[in-house]
Write a protein that holds these residues in place. Structure first.
Motif, PDB file in Angstrom:
ATOM      1  N   SER A 138      -2.714   8.648   6.958  1.00  0.00           N
ATOM      2  CA  SER A 138      -2.654   8.422   5.522  1.00  0.00           C
ATOM      3  C   SER A 138      -3.663   7.350   5.123  1.00  0.00           C
ATOM      4  CB  SER A 138      -1.241   7.978   5.126  1.00  0.00           C
ATOM      5  OG  SER A 138      -1.226   7.488   3.798  1.00  0.00           O
ATOM      6  N   ALA A 139      -4.389   7.602   4.037  1.00  0.00           N
ATOM      7  CA  ALA A 139      -5.373   6.636   3.565  1.00  0.00           C
ATOM      8  C   ALA A 139      -4.713   5.303   3.201  1.00  0.00           C
ATOM      9  CB  ALA A 139      -6.117   7.195   2.351  1.00  0.00           C
ATOM     10  N   ARG A 140      -3.446   5.358   2.803  1.00  0.00           N
ATOM     11  CA  ARG A 140      -2.729   4.125   2.474  1.00  0.00           C
ATOM     12  C   ARG A 140      -2.385   3.318   3.715  1.00  0.00           C
ATOM     13  NH1 ARG A 140       1.529   4.627  -2.486  1.00  0.00           N
ATOM     14  NH2 ARG A 140       0.127   5.533  -4.047  1.00  0.00           N
ATOM     15  N   LEU A 141      -2.219   4.013   4.825  1.00  0.00           N
ATOM     16  CA  LEU A 141      -1.847   3.336   6.065  1.00  0.00           C
ATOM     17  C   LEU A 141      -3.065   2.744   6.778  1.00  0.00           C
ATOM     18  CD1 LEU A 141       0.684   2.764   7.752  1.00  0.00           C
ATOM     19  CD2 LEU A 141       0.217   4.866   9.025  1.00  0.00           C
ATOM     20  N   ALA A 142      -4.249   3.285   6.489  1.00  0.00           N
ATOM     21  CA  ALA A 142      -5.466   2.866   7.190  1.00  0.00           C
ATOM     22  C   ALA A 142      -5.727   1.358   7.106  1.00  0.00           C
ATOM     23  CB  ALA A 142      -6.669   3.654   6.657  1.00  0.00           C
ATOM     24  N   PRO A 143      -5.630   0.730   5.932  1.00  0.00           N
ATOM     25  CA  PRO A 143      -5.877  -0.719   5.898  1.00  0.00           C
ATOM     26  C   PRO A 143      -4.862  -1.525   6.698  1.00  0.00           C
ATOM     27  CG  PRO A 143      -5.068   0.049   3.773  1.00  0.00           C
ATOM     28  CD  PRO A 143      -5.389   1.258   4.573  1.00  0.00           C
TER      29      PRO A 143
ATOM     30  N   ALA B  68       0.806  -1.224   0.000  1.00  0.00           N
ATOM     31  CA  ALA B  68       0.000   0.000   0.000  1.00  0.00           C
ATOM     32  C   ALA B  68       0.837   1.271   0.000  1.00  0.00           C
ATOM     33  CB  ALA B  68      -0.936  -0.002   1.208  1.00  0.00           C
ATOM     34  N   CYS B  69       2.039   1.210   0.549  1.00  0.00           N
ATOM     35  CA  CYS B  69       2.791   2.451   0.796  1.00  0.00           C
ATOM     36  C   CYS B  69       4.072   2.592  -0.014  1.00  0.00           C
ATOM     37  CB  CYS B  69       3.136   2.559   2.285  1.00  0.00           C
ATOM     38  SG  CYS B  69       1.682   2.581   3.364  1.00  0.00           S
ATOM     39  N   VAL B  70       4.558   1.519  -0.612  1.00  0.00           N
ATOM     40  CA  VAL B  70       5.785   1.597  -1.410  1.00  0.00           C
ATOM     41  C   VAL B  70       5.416   1.697  -2.889  1.00  0.00           C
ATOM     42  CG1 VAL B  70       7.931   0.440  -2.048  1.00  0.00           C
ATOM     43  CG2 VAL B  70       7.077   0.284   0.310  1.00  0.00           C
TER      44      VAL B  70
END
Length: 443
Positions: free
Chosen positions: A412-417, A341-343
């Motif tokens: 961060s929306a990417r970190l939420a999951p 999700a984050c990279v």
């Protein structure tokens, strides 16, 4: 000598009959799981592209697919409670027959629905209603079938058999999506009056109804009642009341199963609901072919992971397995999802490998779940406990999209999951720790 031979012959015949009875029960449970999940995936795979058939051309009812999916899920706990009581009171086999016959009828009714041009918005609301009722019967399908199969299985094979039954889930996912691709190829979709929009989407629902009808006939002619239930419960008037499950000696088992399953549903939703669209499409921006290939490969590998997980739990214990997986989800699982999700700019090969590894880790416990929950309840309330514990726990996790949205406002929306996966992993670990070991339980 003749007497001894005669006795040995009778023993051999009895053992063979027992083996045949168990095999039929397991086949029925596997087929029931397959038909159940086949029907669950139909709205997403088949109906999503033809929303225009059920709505006015000037408006778009985007909640249609999600509402149809949610109403099915909401119907399942009701069905689990209703048919669980039937299975515990009048037999697992009868509950399986009634439920499979019911969702055969209502799935066929969906295939016959007229569109908005014929009856207006009543078409949409009839679809929602029929899916809700379908969910009730679907919730009853596994509630009777799986306890029957496990009660017919030797104790040392329950883990393997439980995993084998759950293979029906990824098999149904693959079958539903491949069928949808075939329908699109045979019946072009190009507007409201195109072949697929008018009648092409109906064929998968007809097939689902026919599969359920075959399942019904299989239980009528090939499956015998559970000997465990028949010996302990049938014909007896001193059965435990349903209140025993909610407030009696089985209440603690239900609470522990509910906690464990809440965590498992929470983590599972990340894979089945967030991963295809939220991760692969929106974050990683893969095209349709890449997404389809990734998911087909992942679900194919999952076919083996369920059986492997069930067999492993038979060796190391169900509790140990769940604790181990919960910890791995908290560490390796969260790490893999973070990278995905984050990279940025990950090569496709790495994306496929990480998605596959993450999905196997998060979903493999489902190969153990059905066996474990059935082992947590006594025969009197086993079907009801299994059905309610398995289905009711989906309600809180089903709002995962709202949790992701809320978390996205504070991080961060990417970190939420990733955070949501961590929360699910913690709940799984706690739920497993407070429960007992069950692999040596006698039915």
């Amino acid at each position: 000598m003749n007497r001894l031979t005669s006795h040995d012959d009778r023993t051999g015949v009895a053992e063979q009959a027992g083996t045949t009875r168990a095999q039929s029960a397991v086949k029925g449970a596997f087929f029931s799981e397959f038909v159940d999940m086949f029907d669950v995936f139909l709205p997403v795979a088949v109906l999503s592209p033809v929303l225009l058939y059920f709505q006015p051309a000037s408006r778009t009812y985007s909640p249609l697919t999600s509402l149809v999916f949610v109403t099915t899920l909401l119907g399942r706990p009701i069905g689990a409670l209703l048919f669980g009581a039937i299975a515990d009171r009048i037999g697992r086999r009868k509950a399986s027959i009634y439920s499979s016959a019911g969702f055969s009828v209502f799935t066929m009714l969906i295939a016959l629905l007229p569109g908005y041009e014929s009856i207006g918005m009543a078409s949409y609301w009839l679809l929602v209603f029929l899916r809700f009722v379908d969910g009730i019967f679907l919730g009853g399908g596994y509630t009777g079938a799986i306890p029957l199969a496990l009660e017919s299985t030797r104790k040392d094979r329950r883990g393997f058999i439980g995993g084998l039954i759950m293979v029906g889930f990824p098999a149904a996912y693959l079958s539903t999506n491949l069928l949808a691709v075939l329908m699109f190829a045979l019946f072009p979709l190009n507007g409201l009056h195109s072949p697929y929009a008018q009648w092409g989407w109906r064929f998968p629902f007809v097939l689902g109804a026919l599969l359920a009808a075959v399942l019904t006939l299989f239980y009528v002619f090939k499956v015998e009642e559970s000997t465990v239930w028949r010996d302990e419960i049938a014909g007896k008037s001193n059965k435990l009341p349903l209140s025993d499950l909610l407030t009696g000696k089985s209440a603690r088992s239900l609470a522990q199963v509910f906690l464990l399953m809440t965590g498992l549903w929470m983590t599972q939703n990340i894979i089945t609901l967030f991963l295809p669209v939220g991760l692969l499409m929106r974050i990683l921006k893969l095209d349709h072919v890449q997404i389809s290939a990734t998911l087909v490969f992942t679900y194919t590998v999952m076919l083996l992971s369920y059986v492997g997980a069930g067999a492993l739990s038979q060796k190391i214990g169900r509790k140990t397995f769940f604790v181990m997986v919960g910890v791995l989800i908290l560490t390796a699982g969260a790490g893999m999802l973070y990278v995905l999700a984050c990279v940025d700019h990950l090569p496709l090969v790495m994306i496929v490998a990480l998605v596959c590894a993450l999905a196997i880790l998060v979903t493999s416990p489902w190969g153990v779940v059905v066996t474990y929950i059935n082992e947590r309840f006594v025969t009197d309330v086993r079907a009801t406990g299994f059905g309610v514990g398995f289905s009711l726990s989906v309600i809180v996790p089903s709002f995962y999209a709202f949790y992701l949205s809320w978390l996205g406002t504070v991080m961060s929306a990417r970190l939420a999951p990733v955070v949501l996966l961590l929360i699910g992993g913690v709940i799984v670990t706690l739920g497993a720790l407070i429960g007992p070991e069950t692999c040596h339980v006698d039915f």
